[in-house]
Design an enzyme around this catalytic site. Structure first.
Site, PDB file in Angstrom:
ATOM      1  N   LYS A  92       0.847  -1.196   0.000  1.00 12.72           N
ATOM      2  CA  LYS A  92       0.000   0.000   0.000  1.00 12.72           C
ATOM      3  C   LYS A  92       0.882   1.246   0.000  1.00 12.72           C
ATOM      4  O   LYS A  92       2.096   1.158   0.232  1.00 12.72           O
ATOM      5  CB  LYS A  92      -0.939  -0.018   1.204  1.00 12.72           C
ATOM      6  CG  LYS A  92      -0.256  -0.126   2.547  1.00 12.72           C
ATOM      7  CD  LYS A  92      -1.300  -0.276   3.648  1.00 12.72           C
ATOM      8  CE  LYS A  92      -0.633  -0.457   4.987  1.00 12.72           C
ATOM      9  NZ  LYS A  92      -1.541  -0.219   6.094  1.00 12.72           N
ATOM     10  N   TYR A 327      14.897  30.130   7.681  1.00 16.94           N
ATOM     11  CA  TYR A 327      13.680  30.739   8.231  1.00 16.94           C
ATOM     12  C   TYR A 327      13.743  30.779   9.751  1.00 16.94           C
ATOM     13  O   TYR A 327      14.091  29.792  10.399  1.00 16.94           O
ATOM     14  CB  TYR A 327      12.457  29.906   7.839  1.00 16.94           C
ATOM     15  CG  TYR A 327      12.005  30.095   6.417  1.00 16.94           C
ATOM     16  CD1 TYR A 327      11.570  31.335   5.959  1.00 16.94           C
ATOM     17  CD2 TYR A 327      11.995  29.019   5.538  1.00 16.94           C
ATOM     18  CE1 TYR A 327      11.139  31.500   4.645  1.00 16.94           C
ATOM     19  CE2 TYR A 327      11.562  29.174   4.226  1.00 16.94           C
ATOM     20  CZ  TYR A 327      11.129  30.423   3.787  1.00 16.94           C
ATOM     21  OH  TYR A 327      10.703  30.584   2.506  1.00 16.94           O
TER      22      TYR A 327
HETATM   23  C1  PLP Z   1      -3.836  -4.717   7.659  1.00 22.91           C
HETATM   24  C2  PLP Z   1      -2.355  -4.624   7.539  1.00 22.91           C
HETATM   25  N1  PLP Z   1      -1.631  -5.744   7.415  1.00 22.91           N
HETATM   26  C3  PLP Z   1      -0.283  -5.723   7.311  1.00 22.91           C
HETATM   27  C4  PLP Z   1       0.412  -4.531   7.338  1.00 22.91           C
HETATM   28  C5  PLP Z   1       1.919  -4.550   7.230  1.00 22.91           C
HETATM   29  O1  PLP Z   1       2.510  -4.056   8.385  1.00 22.91           O
HETATM   30  P1  PLP Z   1       4.099  -3.938   8.541  1.00 22.91           P
HETATM   31  O2  PLP Z   1       4.532  -2.867   7.592  1.00 22.91           O
HETATM   32  O3  PLP Z   1       4.289  -3.555   9.949  1.00 22.91           O
HETATM   33  O4  PLP Z   1       4.668  -5.245   8.200  1.00 22.91           O
HETATM   34  C6  PLP Z   1      -0.298  -3.343   7.480  1.00 22.91           C
HETATM   35  C7  PLP Z   1       0.423  -2.073   7.524  1.00 22.91           C
HETATM   36  O5  PLP Z   1       0.199  -1.185   8.267  1.00 22.91           O
HETATM   37  C8  PLP Z   1      -1.718  -3.390   7.584  1.00 22.91           C
HETATM   38  O6  PLP Z   1      -2.445  -2.269   7.733  1.00 22.91           O
END
Ligand code: PLP
Length: 440
Positions: A92, A327
């Site tokens: 993601k 700044y």
């Molecule tokens: C539902 C879900 N599964 C898995 C993950 C993967 O997590 P990580 O990056 O800590 O391995 C995430 C990430 O936030 C998540 O939201």
């Protein structure tokens, strides 16, 4: 050295004429496709280098971490070991800022079982890039209209559901679809709550076209010292699974573990795991390298960071003692100082919290960030970096091997300085910073 290995990000991106973001040819609304800066257009020397070899290496490390550890005694010799949990990589937020299409392609070729994204748009981006393995849409939001669900099916995506209404909506399409049901076992964020579960199970039982392929939950505290909460969540998860099975549902893929969960808790591995941050080479918990995971097994190699963010000095000036810069004049030279200006700022993802706190690497040596990080530019004190000059490479994230030494700035170090977590550090590197892909 860093060939452009990402055709979808080159300057051959669709122009406005055939840009899906400008509407479909038949006028039907379409899910928006994200677009990114094109490396070929980059003039500024600021870029994120993505090492796809390290990504593959991390996948192998995680695969080895999942190898079943059945003790090899004569009594167990004949017992077949449980199959290794499948890896569904979490890509993601543009693969945690690394560029989802290139990362997905690399992992797919390396044999990963599946991918997870948060948004339907992200999943469609991957399908459009030619990714064929299963893609789970974890956010469970498909839009207020039917088109989102149609896109889901048309792109052969795996929806996550958590409400009875979602089952009814999918059933109304009249075509078979496999779903993963997300249940809330203690995260308190997304997933069917225990009180909603019967309704969802009933809806599934009444909708034969909606097949329950997966059952999932998310762990809230897998990176805590105390794993009590994780154990409790897993116990609730297995009770929920029993309820689903008693109702005649047969989820084939049960999954719960993020990176910390899969590395630290053998019982969380189930049929599949969902690592994100570990794939990108960042330990999910301070001090937790892969080698420290699960003390019962032989040490695993350390994960390798996949992203490196670098720029170059575009201006240098020698200041007398007592000069103020940036700044708000938040920094004043306590001695005669040499200050380098680097074209990367908070609009690129370099947090303002690093002002007068963070570091950069120049000629292989650590140099402090001085003054306020501004939108496009940051100043670095190179007084103690002899020989620094215009055009020198400046590394804000990752390793540098230079004439004065070798050092590394990790995402975890930046997170500590900026008061955040490595996840945010990586995902903050903005689209203005072109990604260049390295195939060692
Ligand atoms: C539902 C879900 N599964 C898995 C993950 C993967 O997590 P990580 O990056 O800590 O391995 C995430 C990430 O936030 C998540 O939201």
């Amino acid at each position: 050295m860093f060939p452009l290995a990402e055709p979808t990000m080159s300057s051959t991106d669709p122009g406005v004429g055939n840009d899906p973001n400008h509407g479909d040819h038949d006028g039907a609304p379409r899910v928006l496709r994200p677009r990114r800066a094109a490396p070929a257009d980059a003039v500024r020397p600021t870029r994120a280098e993505v090492n796809l070899g390290n990504l593959r290496f991390n996948l192998r490390v995680l695969e080895r971490a999942l190898e079943p550890q059945a003790p090899r005694t004569p009594a167990t010799e004949a017992t077949p070991a449980a199959p290794r949990a499948a890896i569904w990589g979490v890509l993601k937020a543009d693969a945690y800022g690394h560029g989802a299409p290139a990362v997905a392609r690399t992992l797919e070729r390396a044999g990963i079982a599946g991918l997870c994204v948060a948004l339907l748009e992200e999943a469609i981006e991957l399908r459009s890039a030619g990714i064929q393995i299963p893609i789970l849409v974890m956010g469970g939001y498909y839009g207020p209209r039917r088109e989102g669900l149609e896109e889901l099916l048309a792109n052969d995506l795996v929806p996550v559901i958590y409400h009875a209404e979602q089952v009814a909506d999918l059933a109304s399409l009249g075509r078979p679809v496999g779903v993963h049901l997300k249940v809330d076992t203690g995260m308190g964020r997304l997933g069917a709550a225990p009180t909603e579960l019967d309704g969802v199970i009933e809806a599934l039982a009444a909708s034969p076209s909606v097949r329950l392929d997966g059952l999932m939950t998310h762990l809230a505290c897998a990176d805590d010292d105390d794993l009590g909460t994780t154990e409790e969540q897993l116990a609730r998860f297995s009770a929920i699974e029993a309820r689903a099975r008693a109702a005649g549902l047969t989820p084939r893929i049960r999954h719960a573990a993020n990176s910390a969960g899969m590395l630290r808790v053998a019982a969380a591995r189930l049929d599949a795991v969902r690592p994100g941050i570990a794939l990108f080479g960042v330990p999910p918990r301070a001090g937790l390298g892969a080698s420290e995971a699960d003390s019962t097994r032989a040490p695993l190699p350390e994960l390798r960071p996949v992203m490196r963010v670098r720029s170059e000095i575009v201006s240098v000036r020698d200041l007398p003692q007592g000069e103020r810069i940036g700044y708000g004049h938040t920094w004043q030279s306590a001695r005669k100082s040499r200050i380098a200006t680097v074209p990367m700022g908070y609009a690129d993802g370099l947090s303002r919290h690093l002002s007068n706190r963070g570091h950069a690497l120049v000629r292989g040596r650590r140099a402090p960030i001085v003054g306020a990080v501004s939108m496009d530019l940051t100043m670095v004190d190179v007084t103690d970096v002899p020989g620094s000059r215009l055009g020198d490479e400046v590394v804000f994230l990752g390793a540098q091997d230079g004439p004065l030494g070798k050092d590394v700035i990790s995402a975890s170090e930046i997170a500590d300085h900026a008061g955040t977590i490595p996840w945010e550090v990586l995902t903050s590197i903005s689209r203005r910073v072109p990604r260049f892909y390295r195939e060692p």
